[in-house]
Design an enzyme around this catalytic site. Structure first.
Site, PDB file in Angstrom:
ATOM      1  N   CYS A   6       3.806  14.203 111.648  1.00 25.73           N
ATOM      2  CA  CYS A   6       3.211  12.866 111.789  1.00 25.73           C
ATOM      3  C   CYS A   6       1.705  13.068 111.840  1.00 25.73           C
ATOM      4  O   CYS A   6       1.202  14.151 111.664  1.00 25.73           O
ATOM      5  CB  CYS A   6       3.649  12.206 113.082  1.00 25.73           C
ATOM      6  SG  CYS A   6       5.392  12.066 113.248  1.00 25.73           S
ATOM      7  N   ARG A  30       0.266  12.158 105.815  1.00 26.06           N
ATOM      8  CA  ARG A  30       1.117  13.020 106.652  1.00 26.06           C
ATOM      9  C   ARG A  30       2.362  12.305 107.128  1.00 26.06           C
ATOM     10  O   ARG A  30       3.267  12.927 107.678  1.00 26.06           O
ATOM     11  CB  ARG A  30       0.340  13.506 107.879  1.00 26.06           C
ATOM     12  CG  ARG A  30      -0.866  14.346 107.620  1.00 26.06           C
ATOM     13  CD  ARG A  30      -1.589  14.611 108.927  1.00 26.06           C
ATOM     14  NE  ARG A  30      -0.715  15.292 109.846  1.00 26.06           N
ATOM     15  CZ  ARG A  30      -0.590  16.619 109.887  1.00 26.06           C
ATOM     16  NH1 ARG A  30      -1.273  17.340 109.041  1.00 26.06           N
ATOM     17  NH2 ARG A  30       0.208  17.194 110.730  1.00 26.06           N
ATOM     18  N   TRP A  77       6.160   9.957 110.623  1.00 23.03           N
ATOM     19  CA  TRP A  77       7.140  10.422 109.643  1.00 23.03           C
ATOM     20  C   TRP A  77       8.379  10.694 110.482  1.00 23.03           C
ATOM     21  O   TRP A  77       8.446  11.701 111.178  1.00 23.03           O
ATOM     22  CB  TRP A  77       6.646  11.678 108.949  1.00 23.03           C
ATOM     23  CG  TRP A  77       7.635  12.234 107.977  1.00 23.03           C
ATOM     24  CD1 TRP A  77       8.604  13.178 108.226  1.00 23.03           C
ATOM     25  CD2 TRP A  77       7.798  11.869 106.616  1.00 23.03           C
ATOM     26  NE1 TRP A  77       9.334  13.426 107.109  1.00 23.03           N
ATOM     27  CE2 TRP A  77       8.873  12.635 106.099  1.00 23.03           C
ATOM     28  CE3 TRP A  77       7.159  10.983 105.770  1.00 23.03           C
ATOM     29  CZ2 TRP A  77       9.306  12.528 104.777  1.00 23.03           C
ATOM     30  CZ3 TRP A  77       7.586  10.886 104.457  1.00 23.03           C
ATOM     31  CH2 TRP A  77       8.652  11.634 103.972  1.00 23.03           C
ATOM     32  N   ASN A 103       3.156  14.546 118.067  1.00 26.06           N
ATOM     33  CA  ASN A 103       3.412  15.101 116.753  1.00 26.06           C
ATOM     34  C   ASN A 103       4.185  16.388 116.975  1.00 26.06           C
ATOM     35  O   ASN A 103       3.682  17.298 117.625  1.00 26.06           O
ATOM     36  CB  ASN A 103       2.048  15.378 116.119  1.00 26.06           C
ATOM     37  CG  ASN A 103       2.162  15.722 114.674  1.00 26.06           C
ATOM     38  OD1 ASN A 103       3.244  15.653 114.111  1.00 26.06           O
ATOM     39  ND2 ASN A 103       1.061  16.085 114.106  1.00 26.06           N
ATOM     40  N   GLY A 104       5.426  16.483 116.492  1.00 32.51           N
ATOM     41  CA  GLY A 104       6.209  17.693 116.717  1.00 32.51           C
ATOM     42  C   GLY A 104       7.672  17.321 116.971  1.00 32.51           C
ATOM     43  O   GLY A 104       8.099  16.187 116.757  1.00 32.51           O
ATOM     44  N   GLU A 475      16.035  28.870  91.005  1.00 33.94           N
ATOM     45  CA  GLU A 475      14.941  28.073  91.576  1.00 33.94           C
ATOM     46  C   GLU A 475      13.591  28.609  91.131  1.00 33.94           C
ATOM     47  O   GLU A 475      12.676  27.851  90.805  1.00 33.94           O
ATOM     48  CB  GLU A 475      15.050  28.061  93.104  1.00 33.94           C
ATOM     49  CG  GLU A 475      13.912  27.392  93.836  1.00 33.94           C
ATOM     50  CD  GLU A 475      13.707  25.925  93.472  1.00 33.94           C
ATOM     51  OE1 GLU A 475      14.604  25.332  92.842  1.00 33.94           O
ATOM     52  OE2 GLU A 475      12.619  25.398  93.803  1.00 33.94           O
ATOM     53  N   LYS A 479      10.819  26.367  89.157  1.00 33.28           N
ATOM     54  CA  LYS A 479       9.422  26.235  89.607  1.00 33.28           C
ATOM     55  C   LYS A 479       8.465  26.567  88.475  1.00 33.28           C
ATOM     56  O   LYS A 479       7.512  25.846  88.203  1.00 33.28           O
ATOM     57  CB  LYS A 479       9.170  27.147  90.797  1.00 33.28           C
ATOM     58  CG  LYS A 479       9.765  26.691  92.092  1.00 33.28           C
ATOM     59  CD  LYS A 479       8.941  25.659  92.811  1.00 33.28           C
ATOM     60  CE  LYS A 479       9.406  24.251  92.759  1.00 33.28           C
ATOM     61  NZ  LYS A 479      10.761  23.858  92.875  1.00 33.28           N
ATOM     62  N   GLU A 482       8.652  23.968  85.542  1.00 38.60           N
ATOM     63  CA  GLU A 482       8.301  22.565  85.815  1.00 38.60           C
ATOM     64  C   GLU A 482       6.809  22.379  86.081  1.00 38.60           C
ATOM     65  O   GLU A 482       6.287  21.287  85.888  1.00 38.60           O
ATOM     66  CB  GLU A 482       9.125  21.994  86.958  1.00 38.60           C
ATOM     67  CG  GLU A 482       8.793  22.494  88.343  1.00 38.60           C
ATOM     68  CD  GLU A 482       9.560  21.730  89.424  1.00 38.60           C
ATOM     69  OE1 GLU A 482       9.707  20.515  89.332  1.00 38.60           O
ATOM     70  OE2 GLU A 482      10.025  22.387  90.366  1.00 38.60           O
ATOM     71  N   HIS A 498      25.997  39.398  78.545  1.00 37.96           N
ATOM     72  CA  HIS A 498      26.947  38.581  77.760  1.00 37.96           C
ATOM     73  C   HIS A 498      26.197  37.599  76.869  1.00 37.96           C
ATOM     74  O   HIS A 498      26.525  36.423  76.793  1.00 37.96           O
ATOM     75  CB  HIS A 498      27.884  37.839  78.714  1.00 37.96           C
ATOM     76  CG  HIS A 498      28.674  38.744  79.588  1.00 37.96           C
ATOM     77  ND1 HIS A 498      29.742  39.484  79.148  1.00 37.96           N
ATOM     78  CD2 HIS A 498      28.497  39.096  80.891  1.00 37.96           C
ATOM     79  CE1 HIS A 498      30.226  40.216  80.126  1.00 37.96           C
ATOM     80  NE2 HIS A 498      29.489  39.989  81.209  1.00 37.96           N
ATOM     81  N   LYS A 597       8.397  12.619  91.817  1.00 36.63           N
ATOM     82  CA  LYS A 597       8.768  13.275  93.079  1.00 36.63           C
ATOM     83  C   LYS A 597      10.214  12.925  93.433  1.00 36.63           C
ATOM     84  O   LYS A 597      10.936  13.729  93.966  1.00 36.63           O
ATOM     85  CB  LYS A 597       7.838  12.844  94.204  1.00 36.63           C
ATOM     86  CG  LYS A 597       8.077  13.568  95.529  1.00 36.63           C
ATOM     87  CD  LYS A 597       7.917  15.069  95.386  1.00 36.63           C
ATOM     88  CE  LYS A 597       8.353  15.828  96.615  1.00 36.63           C
ATOM     89  NZ  LYS A 597       8.402  17.298  96.361  1.00 36.63           N
TER      90      LYS A 597
HETATM   91  C1  AGP Z   1      12.036  20.212  92.440  1.00 36.52           C
HETATM   92  O1  AGP Z   1      10.857  21.018  92.348  1.00 36.52           O
HETATM   93  C2  AGP Z   1      12.010  19.061  91.464  1.00 36.52           C
HETATM   94  N1  AGP Z   1      10.854  18.280  91.732  1.00 36.52           N
HETATM   95  C3  AGP Z   1      13.327  18.311  91.354  1.00 36.52           C
HETATM   96  O2  AGP Z   1      14.232  19.185  90.743  1.00 36.52           O
HETATM   97  C4  AGP Z   1      13.977  17.818  92.674  1.00 36.52           C
HETATM   98  O3  AGP Z   1      14.430  18.903  93.429  1.00 36.52           O
HETATM   99  C5  AGP Z   1      15.185  16.935  92.314  1.00 36.52           C
HETATM  100  O4  AGP Z   1      14.704  15.827  91.590  1.00 36.52           O
HETATM  101  C6  AGP Z   1      15.975  16.473  93.544  1.00 36.52           C
HETATM  102  O5  AGP Z   1      15.162  15.726  94.381  1.00 36.52           O
HETATM  103  P1  AGP Z   1      15.726  15.349  95.851  1.00 36.52           P
HETATM  104  O6  AGP Z   1      15.810  16.602  96.637  1.00 36.52           O
HETATM  105  O7  AGP Z   1      14.712  14.387  96.398  1.00 36.52           O
HETATM  106  O8  AGP Z   1      17.070  14.725  95.672  1.00 36.52           O
END
Ligand code: AGP
Length: 602
Positions: A6, A30, A77, A103-104, A475, A479, A482, A498, A597
């Protein structure tokens, strides 16, 4: 800088109401689901708070509120208690003569609250924070001053806290306490200020005092005094800040993504404070048949958990992409579906969970966003404690999803007798040591700049691993592609022979996640296969692994941790590698093209 969940702000200055609002606006990134202020006036303390954004709150402030020279503010938050007016800070004691912003995360708030209620205290919220003013009220009733009452309360509290408190009985001061969560003091020409973060102080001063751990501060209009919670005086050490506002919002980092990578130790520490009662109830819900579902990075968290449910809880719980869920799962009646979504708003995941409930399943939600849609569609939900993640690429929210799922795996393993109480206690102790291991990795991610520069112009990369780190490799590939737009694929290392190996030629980049776990020997075999075809090997290895150092062209070392924790420590260098490659290729890691996001469309 370390974050928390927060934003708190306090000031002793003329025109305190306006200054409070301005300060909260600069802290809004925040946390922004509810907001409030408290002001000391002739009639005592006035508290005004609402659910919603700061601009709307400020526009609705009654003129009568706009007076006062000492005040506190908070932008929330939500971590405990849904985002609503009652749960917004500031919180007060029974008399309304003490107000507190915090905050915490308070770990033992339920037992403290039970005791306070038994002693006649009346609560108005479901937050952990509200125990603080009531504990202080008891101290003041016993004759303590505001500072002493705050210190006494902090001694009974387990958890992270940055607290600012005011009292109608001592209207000339603000008392602050810092434990883990950040707290900064600013002394300007016209006032004295406290804040969770530097940005809110910059309009008043560029000399700030970062409050040390376990410290209490008394702020007055003419200055501050500081001492340890044990009572030893401390000399304030001002630091000169030469950041602009943009840099300040990013904690001095050039991008939110790197700030959020650096925030992972505390985000993890706070997520390890999840109430055990929640975990046990969720674990019990995962009775017979169960599934995990999520999208993107959250799916990778699900895949990691699937391996761990199998290895630790001896339970076969399949991870399914949310977008494929309805086609991939047949009989859901009486089953449990664990839905993972940091935003809690991903349409694919919400749709999968809605289908699951319609087919007779129970739902356990894991999210970073209290009050999000997934919390209303779950029978029970667990909230990770990352705080808001501004960068589009998930970093700290992924790491805390892993931490929440680790805890759920152990709770489920205990519930089904796959591990003993002693083994559960041992695992809990191991998890509590993880933030230090994560900090030791975060402190060294800058070492990856050179490796990233070296490989930043490559066209392709494989990310390979075996066992529980397969999802870590997936993952890492996600990263990299993307945010740097370099083509990258994650694969189980054993799969590479394979077919995928046909792409490998001289100089082809293969990133191996190869810590000293039970799969290490087999991964080395795959590494040698790639090396024999000219691949360049960049590997994530356990400290001091001389054999892998000899095989690798580049490597990054992580500390030795229990096998189930390697996804947590190994994902960090892959996040940073992707970040530095994106920057080297001239892209903004915070705002990657084509991405949102939260993907709220199917
Ligand atoms: C992750 O770096 C991406 N931005 C994307 O794959 C994200 O993880 C996915 O859209 C799921 O989002 P969520 O965790 O809010 O459901």
């Amino acid at each position: 800088m370390v974050p928390s969940v927060c934003g708190i702000f306090g000031c002793l200055c003329d025109d305190a109401p306006r200054v409070l609002i301005e300060g909260l606006k600069r802290l809004e990134y925040r946390g922004y689901d509810s907001v409030g202020i408290a002001l000391i006036g002739s009639g005592g303390i006035k508290v005004i708070k609402e659910k919603g954004r700061i601009d709307d709150f400020a526009a609705g402030l009654p003129n009568s509120a706009l007076a006062g020279k000492v005040g506190l503010g908070h932008t929330r938050w939500a971590t405990h208690g849904a985002p609503c007016r009652e749960n917004a800070h500031p919180h007060t004691d029974c008399s309304g003569r003490i107000a507190v912003v915090h905050n915490g995360v308070i770990e033992n708030f339920m037992e403290l609250k039970e005791g306070l209620v038994k002693r006649g205290h009346v609560f108005s919220s479901r937050t952990d924070t509200e125990v603080i003013p009531h504990l202080m009220e008891e101290g003041i009733r016993q004759g303590l001053g505001l500072k002493e009452a705050a210190v006494s309360a902090s001694r009974r509290i387990k958890g992270s806290m940055a607290v600012a408190a005011i009292s109608a009985s001592e209207p000339d001061r603000i008392v602050c306490i810092r434990r883990e969560s950040p707290l900064i003091i600013g002394i300007g020409y016209n006032g004295v200020y406290c804040s969770s973060d530097i940005p809110a102080l910059l309009p008043y001063t560029n000399e700030v005092i970062v409050v040390p751990e376990e410290t209490v501060v008394v702020m007055r209009r003419d200055g501050i005094s500081m001492e340890t919670l044990g009572g030893s005086p401390l000399e304030p050490k001002p630091t000169k800040i030469d950041w602009d506002m943009g840099m300040a919002m990013k904690g001095g980092y050039p991008h939110f993504m790197m700030k959020e990578i650096s925030e992972q130790p505390l985000a993890l520490s706070n997520t390890l404070k999840i109430q055990r009662a929640f975990l046990e109830r969720a674990a019990e819900l995962i009775g017979g048949k169960a599934y995990l579902t999520g999208s993107g990075t959250s799916y990778h968290a699900c895949l990691t958990a699937s391996y761990l449910f199998s290895k630790i809880a001896k339970a076969d719980i399949r991870a399914v992409h949310s977008s494929e869920f309805q086609d991939a799962v047949a009989d859901l009646k009486g089953s449990t579906v664990i839905g993972v979504s940091q935003s809690g708003e991903t349409a694919d995941t919400l749709s999968a969970l809605k289908y699951a409930k319609m087919m007779g399943a129970r739902v356990v939600g894991i999210t970073n966003t209290l009050g999000s849609s997934i919390t209303t569609s779950s029978d029970i939900y667990i909230c990770t404690q990352s705080g808001p993640e501004i960068g589009v690429a998930a970093t700290k929210t992924f790491l805390t999803q892993l931490a929440a799922l680790d805890q759920l795996v152990f709770a489920h393993a205990l519930a089904r007798g796959a591990i003993s109480k002693e083994e559960y206690a041992g695992a809990t102790a191991q998890l509590e040591r993880l933030p230090a291991a994560v900090q030791s990795v975060v402190d060294r991610v800058g070492d990856l700049k050179g490796v990233a520069m070296k490989y930043s112009r490559r066209k392709d990369a494989y990310f390979l691993a075996r066992g529980i780190n397969v999802a870590t490799a997936l993952e890492g590939a996600l990263k990299l592609k993307e945010i740097s737009y370099m083509h990258a694929e994650g694969y189980p290392a054993g799969e590479s022979k394979h077919g995928p190996i046909s792409l490998v030629e001289e100089g082809f980049l293969c990133v191996f996640v190869a810590p000293s776990d039970s799969a290490r020997g087999r991964v080395i075999g795959n590494m040698m296969e790639m090396k024999a075809r000219g691949a360049e090997i960049f590997s994530i290895i356990t400290n001091g692994d001389r054999e892998l150092i000899a095989i690798s062209d580049e490597y990054f070392e992580v500390p030795e941790v229990p096998e189930y924790a390697y996804p947590i420590v190994c994902t960090i260098p892959l996040q940073a590698f992707a970040y530095f490659v994106a920057v080297a290729r001239g892209y903004d890691p915070d705002r990657p093209r084509n991405l949102a996001k939260s993907v709220t469309v199917l």
